[in-house]
Write an enzyme that holds these catalytic residues in place. Structure first.
Site, PDB file in Angstrom:
ATOM      1  N   ASN A   1       0.874  -1.164   0.000  1.00 20.63           N
ATOM      2  CA  ASN A   1       0.000   0.000   0.000  1.00 20.63           C
ATOM      3  C   ASN A   1       0.919   1.223   0.000  1.00 20.63           C
ATOM      4  OD1 ASN A   1      -1.775   2.043   0.714  1.00 20.63           O
ATOM      5  ND2 ASN A   1      -2.883   0.802   2.223  1.00 20.63           N
TER       6      ASN A   1
ATOM      7  N   LYS B   1       3.184   0.865   3.179  1.00 18.93           N
ATOM      8  CA  LYS B   1       2.738  -0.152   4.138  1.00 18.93           C
ATOM      9  C   LYS B   1       2.818  -1.507   3.450  1.00 18.93           C
ATOM     10  CE  LYS B   1      -0.319   3.010   6.549  1.00 18.93           C
ATOM     11  NZ  LYS B   1      -1.612   3.665   6.453  1.00 18.93           N
TER      12      LYS B   1
ATOM     13  N   HIS C   1     -11.680   5.330  -0.615  1.00 13.89           N
ATOM     14  CA  HIS C   1     -11.742   4.503   0.602  1.00 13.89           C
ATOM     15  C   HIS C   1     -12.574   3.236   0.397  1.00 13.89           C
ATOM     16  CE1 HIS C   1     -10.813   8.205   3.307  1.00 13.89           C
ATOM     17  NE2 HIS C   1      -9.722   7.478   3.160  1.00 13.89           N
TER      18      HIS C   1
ATOM     19  N   LEU D   1     -13.012   7.731   9.390  1.00 13.36           N
ATOM     20  CA  LEU D   1     -12.406   8.970   9.875  1.00 13.36           C
ATOM     21  C   LEU D   1     -10.959   8.694  10.267  1.00 13.36           C
ATOM     22  CD1 LEU D   1     -15.410  10.067  12.182  1.00 13.36           C
ATOM     23  CD2 LEU D   1     -15.106  10.487   9.727  1.00 13.36           C
TER      24      LEU D   1
ATOM     25  N   ARG E   1      -2.721  -1.676  -3.413  1.00 18.51           N
ATOM     26  CA  ARG E   1      -3.782  -0.680  -3.357  1.00 18.51           C
ATOM     27  C   ARG E   1      -3.518   0.344  -4.454  1.00 18.51           C
ATOM     28  NH1 ARG E   1      -4.972   3.411   1.632  1.00 18.51           N
ATOM     29  NH2 ARG E   1      -6.947   4.205   0.848  1.00 18.51           N
TER      30      ARG E   1
ATOM     31  N   ARG F   1      -6.820  18.288   4.606  1.00 18.88           N
ATOM     32  CA  ARG F   1      -7.586  18.620   3.393  1.00 18.88           C
ATOM     33  C   ARG F   1      -8.892  19.318   3.762  1.00 18.88           C
ATOM     34  NH1 ARG F   1      -7.616  12.722   0.961  1.00 18.88           N
ATOM     35  NH2 ARG F   1      -5.911  12.178   2.349  1.00 18.88           N
TER      36      ARG F   1
ATOM     37  N   GLU G   1     -12.121   4.886  15.281  1.00 16.47           N
ATOM     38  CA  GLU G   1     -11.919   3.746  16.185  1.00 16.47           C
ATOM     39  C   GLU G   1     -11.459   4.180  17.580  1.00 16.47           C
ATOM     40  OE1 GLU G   1      -9.179   1.085  14.151  1.00 16.47           O
ATOM     41  OE2 GLU G   1     -10.374   1.262  12.332  1.00 16.47           O
TER      42      GLU G   1
ATOM     43  N   GLU H   1      -7.796  -2.484   5.457  1.00 13.52           N
ATOM     44  CA  GLU H   1      -7.738  -2.419   3.987  1.00 13.52           C
ATOM     45  C   GLU H   1      -6.748  -3.446   3.434  1.00 13.52           C
ATOM     46  OE1 GLU H   1      -7.122   1.585   4.958  1.00 13.52           O
ATOM     47  OE2 GLU H   1      -8.382   2.319   3.335  1.00 13.52           O
TER      48      GLU H   1
ATOM     49  N   GLY I   1      -8.550   5.546  12.163  1.00 14.10           N
ATOM     50  CA  GLY I   1      -7.867   6.064  13.370  1.00 14.10           C
ATOM     51  C   GLY I   1      -8.728   6.891  14.306  1.00 14.10           C
TER      52      GLY I   1
HETATM   53  P1  ADP Z   1      -4.740   6.994   7.546  1.00 13.08           P
HETATM   54  O1  ADP Z   1      -5.877   7.746   6.937  1.00 13.08           O
HETATM   55  O2  ADP Z   1      -3.394   7.594   7.253  1.00 13.08           O
HETATM   56  O3  ADP Z   1      -4.787   5.482   7.341  1.00 13.08           O
HETATM   57  P2  ADP Z   1      -5.503   6.434  10.276  1.00 13.08           P
HETATM   58  O4  ADP Z   1      -6.768   5.766   9.919  1.00 13.08           O
HETATM   59  O5  ADP Z   1      -4.435   5.627  10.911  1.00 13.08           O
HETATM   60  O6  ADP Z   1      -4.881   7.259   9.082  1.00 13.08           O
HETATM   61  O7  ADP Z   1      -5.872   7.641  11.242  1.00 13.08           O
HETATM   62  C1  ADP Z   1      -4.872   8.487  11.731  1.00 13.08           C
HETATM   63  C2  ADP Z   1      -5.491   9.496  12.658  1.00 13.08           C
HETATM   64  O8  ADP Z   1      -6.202   8.832  13.707  1.00 13.08           O
HETATM   65  C3  ADP Z   1      -4.424  10.313  13.381  1.00 13.08           C
HETATM   66  O9  ADP Z   1      -4.107  11.465  12.678  1.00 13.08           O
HETATM   67  C4  ADP Z   1      -5.104  10.663  14.664  1.00 13.08           C
HETATM   68  O10 ADP Z   1      -5.700  11.929  14.496  1.00 13.08           O
HETATM   69  C5  ADP Z   1      -6.211   9.661  14.853  1.00 13.08           C
HETATM   70  N1  ADP Z   1      -6.032   8.870  16.067  1.00 13.08           N
HETATM   71  C6  ADP Z   1      -5.321   7.739  16.225  1.00 13.08           C
HETATM   72  N2  ADP Z   1      -5.389   7.307  17.503  1.00 13.08           N
HETATM   73  C7  ADP Z   1      -6.153   8.186  18.167  1.00 13.08           C
HETATM   74  C8  ADP Z   1      -6.609   8.312  19.522  1.00 13.08           C
HETATM   75  N3  ADP Z   1      -6.270   7.422  20.447  1.00 13.08           N
HETATM   76  N4  ADP Z   1      -7.395   9.351  19.834  1.00 13.08           N
HETATM   77  C9  ADP Z   1      -7.743  10.269  18.895  1.00 13.08           C
HETATM   78  N5  ADP Z   1      -7.367  10.206  17.613  1.00 13.08           N
HETATM   79  C10 ADP Z   1      -6.572   9.188  17.256  1.00 13.08           C
END
Ligand code: ADP
Length: 393
Positions: free
Chosen positions: A13, A20, A181, A209, A93, A241, A331, A379, A328
């Site tokens: 990815n 990744k 996505h 998100l 990906r 963005r 979750e 993913e 991120g």
């Molecule tokens: P990507 O879109 O790069 O795959 P992720 O899905 O890993 O990104 O999301 C990354 C974002 O998740 C980080 O920028 C952060 O803002 C948020 N995040 C991760 N862990 C936490 C947490 N424990 N509390 C709040 N936000 C978090």
């Protein structure tokens, strides 16, 4: 008796500055990891099957490796760790599959040429996705490769969802809402079938998100609408963005402020969203911990916009049975989920505050008409599944 083992599938990815990777046997990830800072100062980390950190691929002293150079390092590192077992295929990906691809496909030189022609549709992502495919084709021409598209899941959306209200000739040329996505949404749709089959056949909004953010309306497992459009700029505000924006703002910036195309790309992709609004960070962990009033404002605006889009997607679905949070922020950020769910109370979503704080999978009350869930997305596992299926054909 000989035990037949599942084929080994590699997953790549490749983003603009990160790569990744994962190596799967069936549903099990035997190795996983990431190289960050590709092209600047690459740093690698890796995990074994139990998720514990292991020695990552050795990147050497090269100050600026590109993802193609990294590929051969990662492949030989993985082969050594996997006891020299033969890799059955490599899955990738690929952000944009254009109009033709509604499912993953086997890589051929013809497909690469076709995907090259899509680079103008996703200039910031597609070249990075294609570079390791091309390199693997050169290094290991006999290794089957499969391209898995982020747009594919949304090809099912009706034309009225896909078209902008621009001259129809532009729509025919391909200027339309593609959505992204898709691999994440497909994974969640499959996970819902297992976790909540009654919802899998219903009307569900999934909010992905992360750094990038979008939401998708899924009816009986099929995408009918999504917030990202022609590019991954539209829809929800994101880490850096802007999300939805009156195109008149862009005209104003060009005509009155004389901004160049490059300056606009930088503004809209890298200096807007949470980092632009807050002036603090693009990372929700930092925003939620900050006492800066603008950080608070940025988070409030984000939750407000997500809730508005959930309602808009519910309209596309003709009703709503569940909201799923993933990626991120979805979750992990309980206060963000809480604010969005509270703003969706009028739709019939009754948040279970304690369940949400405890990060339980179900965060709506038992009597809530609209259910709310948290499901971790994967993913890369979705790519591994697709790759296995395509090479078995
Ligand atoms: P990507 O879109 O790069 O795959 P992720 O899905 O890993 O990104 O999301 C990354 C974002 O998740 C980080 O920028 C952060 O803002 C948020 N995040 C991760 N862990 C936490 C947490 N424990 N509390 C709040 N936000 C978090």
């Amino acid at each position: 008796m000989t035990l037949t083992r599942e084929p080994l599938i590699g997953v790549l990815n490749a983003g603009s500055s990160s790569l990744k990777f994962g190596f799967y046997e069936g549903e099990t990830r035997l190795l996983g990891g990431e190289v960050e800072g590709v092209g600047i100062s690459p740093k690698a980390r890796a995990v074994g099957p139990d998720g514990a950190a292991i020695a990552p691929p050795p990147l050497g002293d090269a100050p600026a490796s590109n993802s193609s150079e990294l590929l051969s390092v990662i492949m030989s590192w993985a082969r050594e760790r996997l006891g020299g077992r033969r890799l059955a295929a490599l899955g990738h990906r690929v952000v944009h599959g254009g109009l033709r691809h509604s499912r993953p496909v086997r890589v051929t030189p013809e497909l690469l040429a076709e995907l090259d022609a899509l680079v103008p549709l996703a200039p910031l992502h597609e070249p990075h996705n294609l570079a390791p495919i091309r390199m693997a084709l050169r290094l290991e021409p006999d290794l089957p490769q499969v391209a898995c598209f982020d747009t594919a899941f949304h090809r099912s959306a009706p034309e009225i969802e896909q078209a902008f209200a621009l001259p129809y000739s532009l729509f025919e040329e391909g200027v339309r809402r593609y959505g992204f996505h898709g691999l994440s949404y497909e994974y969640i749709a499959a996970a819902l079938r297992v976790r909540a089959p009654e919802l899998a056949d219903g009307r569900v909004v999934v909010a992905h998100l992360g750094n990038g953010c979008s939401a998708c309306a899924i009816k009986a497992g099929v995408s009918v609408a999504t917030t990202m459009g022609f590019t991954a700029l539209d829809g929800l505000p994101m880490g850096t963005r802007c999300g939805e924006l009156d195109p008149g703002v862009v005209l104003h910036l060009i005509q009155q402020k004389k901004m160049s195309a490059e300056a606009l790309v930088d503004l809209l992709y890298r200096r807007s969203g949470m980092v632009g609004l807050s002036g603090v960070s693009s990372d929700f962990r930092e925003l939620l911990a900050s006492s800066d009033p603008r950080a608070k404002f940025a988070v409030e605006l984000f939750c407000y916009r997500v809730a508005r889009h959930v309602a808009s997607l519910a309209a596309a679905l003709g009703g709503l049975d569940a909201v799923v949070f993933t990626a991120g922020v979805g979750e992990n950020a309980a206060p963000v989920r809480a604010a969005i769910c509270r703003a969706c109370a009028w739709l019939g979503l009754d948040l279970d505050e304690a369940a949400n704080r405890d990060h339980r999978p179900w965060i709506s009350t038992p009597s809530s008409r609209v259910k709310a869930l948290v499901i971790a997305t994967d993913e890369n596992l979705m790519i591994a599944r697709h790759t296995r299926a395509v090479i078995a054909l």
